[in-house]
Design a protein around this motif. Structure first.
Motif, mmCIF file in Angstrom:
data_model
loop_
_atom_site.group_PDB
_atom_site.id
_atom_site.type_symbol
_atom_site.label_atom_id
_atom_site.label_comp_id
_atom_site.label_asym_id
_atom_site.label_seq_id
_atom_site.Cartn_x
_atom_site.Cartn_y
_atom_site.Cartn_z
ATOM 1 N N ASP A 218 -3.859 -6.991 -14.339
ATOM 2 C CA ASP A 218 -3.090 -6.140 -15.229
ATOM 3 C C ASP A 218 -2.242 -5.239 -14.337
ATOM 4 N N VAL A 219 -0.963 -5.529 -14.244
ATOM 5 C CA VAL A 219 -0.099 -4.831 -13.290
ATOM 6 C C VAL A 219 -0.019 -3.348 -13.602
ATOM 7 N N ALA A 220 0.221 -2.994 -14.866
ATOM 8 C CA ALA A 220 0.359 -1.586 -15.222
ATOM 9 C C ALA A 220 -0.924 -0.818 -14.923
ATOM 10 N N GLU A 221 -2.063 -1.394 -15.236
ATOM 11 C CA GLU A 221 -3.344 -0.731 -14.979
ATOM 12 C C GLU A 221 -3.608 -0.633 -13.484
ATOM 13 N N ALA A 222 -3.248 -1.680 -12.736
ATOM 14 C CA ALA A 222 -3.438 -1.646 -11.289
ATOM 15 C C ALA A 222 -2.610 -0.535 -10.655
ATOM 16 N N LEU A 223 -1.379 -0.346 -11.127
ATOM 17 C CA LEU A 223 -0.546 0.729 -10.602
ATOM 18 C C LEU A 223 -1.109 2.100 -10.978
ATOM 19 N N ARG A 224 -1.561 2.246 -12.221
ATOM 20 C CA ARG A 224 -2.134 3.529 -12.654
ATOM 21 C C ARG A 224 -3.367 3.873 -11.813
ATOM 22 N N THR A 225 -4.219 2.899 -11.595
ATOM 23 C CA THR A 225 -5.436 3.129 -10.827
ATOM 24 C C THR A 225 -5.119 3.525 -9.390
ATOM 25 N N ALA A 226 -4.174 2.808 -8.767
ATOM 26 C CA ALA A 226 -3.832 3.086 -7.376
ATOM 27 C C ALA A 226 -3.218 4.470 -7.211
ATOM 28 N N GLY B 73 -3.380 -1.481 -3.623
ATOM 29 C CA GLY B 73 -4.193 -0.829 -2.606
ATOM 30 C C GLY B 73 -4.087 -1.491 -1.256
ATOM 31 N N GLY B 74 -3.247 -2.528 -1.149
ATOM 32 C CA GLY B 74 -3.077 -3.233 0.107
ATOM 33 C C GLY B 74 -4.095 -4.327 0.356
ATOM 34 N N ASP B 75 -4.891 -4.645 -0.655
ATOM 35 C CA ASP B 75 -5.888 -5.712 -0.513
ATOM 36 C C ASP B 75 -5.289 -7.057 -0.903
ATOM 37 N N VAL B 76 -5.538 -8.080 -0.091
ATOM 38 C CA VAL B 76 -5.021 -9.415 -0.349
ATOM 39 C C VAL B 76 -5.890 -10.086 -1.415
ATOM 40 N N LEU B 77 -5.267 -10.444 -2.524
ATOM 41 C CA LEU B 77 -5.989 -11.085 -3.624
ATOM 42 C C LEU B 77 -6.041 -12.599 -3.468
ATOM 43 N N ALA B 78 -5.028 -13.164 -2.840
ATOM 44 C CA ALA B 78 -4.969 -14.617 -2.631
ATOM 45 C C ALA B 78 -4.049 -14.894 -1.462
ATOM 46 N N ASP B 79 -4.380 -15.931 -0.670
ATOM 47 C CA ASP B 79 -3.623 -16.226 0.553
ATOM 48 C C ASP B 79 -3.734 -17.725 0.831
ATOM 49 N N THR B 80 -2.628 -18.352 1.183
ATOM 50 C CA THR B 80 -2.649 -19.790 1.466
ATOM 51 C C THR B 80 -3.102 -20.112 2.881
ATOM 52 N N LEU C 91 0.807 -1.218 0.000
ATOM 53 C CA LEU C 91 0.000 0.000 0.000
ATOM 54 C C LEU C 91 0.837 1.263 0.000
ATOM 55 N N GLU C 92 1.860 1.327 0.851
ATOM 56 C CA GLU C 92 2.600 2.581 0.962
ATOM 57 C C GLU C 92 3.386 2.891 -0.311
ATOM 58 N N ASN C 93 3.743 1.846 -1.065
ATOM 59 C CA ASN C 93 4.476 2.047 -2.316
ATOM 60 C C ASN C 93 3.605 1.881 -3.551
ATOM 61 N N GLN C 94 2.363 1.448 -3.345
ATOM 62 C CA GLN C 94 1.403 1.252 -4.429
ATOM 63 C C GLN C 94 1.998 0.377 -5.531
#
Length: 283
Positions: free
Chosen positions: A251-259, A232-239, A202-205
Motif C-alpha cells: 500500500d504505497v500511501a500507507e507505506a509513505l505515511r508510516t515512513a 525505509g530503504g529496505d529492498v523488497l525484491a531483487d533479481t 530512504l532519503e526521500n521516503q
C-alpha cells in the motif's frame, strides 16, 4: 487499504527493434498474468544502448531514434493496456537525440523524461535533458530518471518535492570498466548501483523501482540487479545479477505515511541552510 503490485525488470535488449518488442510483449504478458499494475523496463529497451561509453561506436549507427508521439510508442501503449509501463528509448526531436524514458498506459503517454546527467562520453551520442518533473498516473504520482541521474541526490529530491510517491529509475548500468570482478555480484559498480537505489528511496521516503539491462552489449557487461525498495530503504525484491522480474506489493500511501510519521525528511528540511555558490566543487 489499497495495495499496488509492481515490478522492475532486468533483461537484455539490443538493436533489433522487432526483437525488443517481442521481449517487451513477453514481459508485459507475464506481468499481466501476475496481477502487476506498474512495470518498469530498462533504459534503452527499445533499440538498445550504446556499444561503449568512450564515444567510439565504430560503424554502429546507434539506437533507432523514435518520436514520443510516433508509432512505436503508440505500440508500447497498446501493449500496456490497463497497466502502467515505463520504458527507455532514444527520443528524436528534430535533429536532436535524447536518452529518454516514457511512461504509458492504454490511454497513451502519461509522462516523458530526458536524461539530464551524462557519464563519460554519452554526450557524444545524446543531447541532455534539463528538468525533473513528477506526473499523475492511475497508480499514483510518479517521477522518472535514467541511470546516472540517480547518482545526484538533487534528481530524486526534485521529484519528491514535486509530489512523487514512486520513483522509477531505468538503467543500462554496467560493471566496472577497470578491475572488473570475476563475480559480477561482487563488482564495485554493482555495489554503487545498489547503494544509490536504497539511499534515494530512504532519503526521500518514497517507493523506488530500479530496472536495468542485463547480459552484455558491445563492450558493456550490465549488472542487472532490478529491485523494488520501500520508503525505509529496505529492498523488497531483487533479481540479482541475472535477468528477471523483481515483484513486490504494498500500500504505497500507507507505506509513505508510516515512513514519514515520526521523521519526515521532506517536512524537516531547512532549505535556508543549504545555500552554496553556483558551480561550487567543480573539478
Amino acid at each position: 487499504m489499497s495495495t499496488l503490485r509492481m515490478a522492475a525488470v532486468a533483461e537484455e535488449f539490443g538493436r533489433d527493434l522487432d526483437e525488443d518488442f517481442r521481449t517487451v510483449e513477453r514481459l508485459i504478458a507475464a506481468a499481466r498474468a501476475d496481477g502487476i499494475r506498474l512495470l518498469a523496463l530498462p533504459e534503452a529497451c527499445l533499440g538498445g544502448y550504446l556499444l561503449s561509453l568512450d564515444g567510439d561506436s565504430g560503424p554502429d549507427a546507434g539506437p533507432p531514434p523514435l518520436a514520443v508521439d510516433g508509432p512505436q510508442i503508440r505500440r508500447l501503449a497498446a501493449l500496456a493496456g490497463e497497466m502502467v509501463v515505463v520504458a527507455g528509448y532514444c527520443e528524436a526531436d528534430g535533429e536532436a537525440r535524447y536518452n529518454s524514458v516514457v511512461c504509458v498506459s492504454g490511454d497513451g503517454v502519461l509522462g516523458n523524461h530526458r536524461k539530464v546527467h551524462q557519464p563519460l562520453r554519452e554526450d557524444a551520442s545524446y543531447s541532455c535533458g534539463d528538468r525533473f518533473r513528477a506526473f499523475d498516473t492511475p497508480v499514483g504520482r510518479v517521477g522518472m530518471m535514467i541511470c546516472y541521474d540517480k547518482a545526484f541526490p538533487e534528481s530524486a529530491r526534485a521529484l519528491a518535492l514535486d509530489g512523487a510517491q514512486i520513483g522509477v529509475c531505468v538503467s543500462a548500468w554496467p560493471g566496472s570498466r577497470t578491475n572488473a570482478a570475476a563475480d559480477l555480484a561482487e563488482d564495485r559498480w554493482k555495489r554503487r548501483f545498489d547503494l544509490f537505489d536504497r539511499a534515494r528511496a530512504l532519503e526521500n521516503q518514497i517507493v523506488w523501482l530500479s530496472a536495468n539491462q542485463s547480459g552484455t552489449f558491445g563492450s558493456l557487461r550490465f549488472v542487472g540487479s532490478a529491485k523494488v525498495v520501500d520508503p525505509g530503504g529496505d529492498v523488497l525484491a531483487d533479481t540479482g545479477v541475472t535477468a528477471g522480474m523483481a515483484v513486490a506489493e504494498l500500500d504505497v500511501a500507507e507505506a509513505l505515511r508510516t515512513a514519514r510519521r515520526s521523521m519526515g525528511h521532506l517536512r524537516d528540511r531547512r532549505p535556508e541552510a543549504y545555500t552554496y555558490p553556483v558551480g561550487a566543487a567543480s573539478a
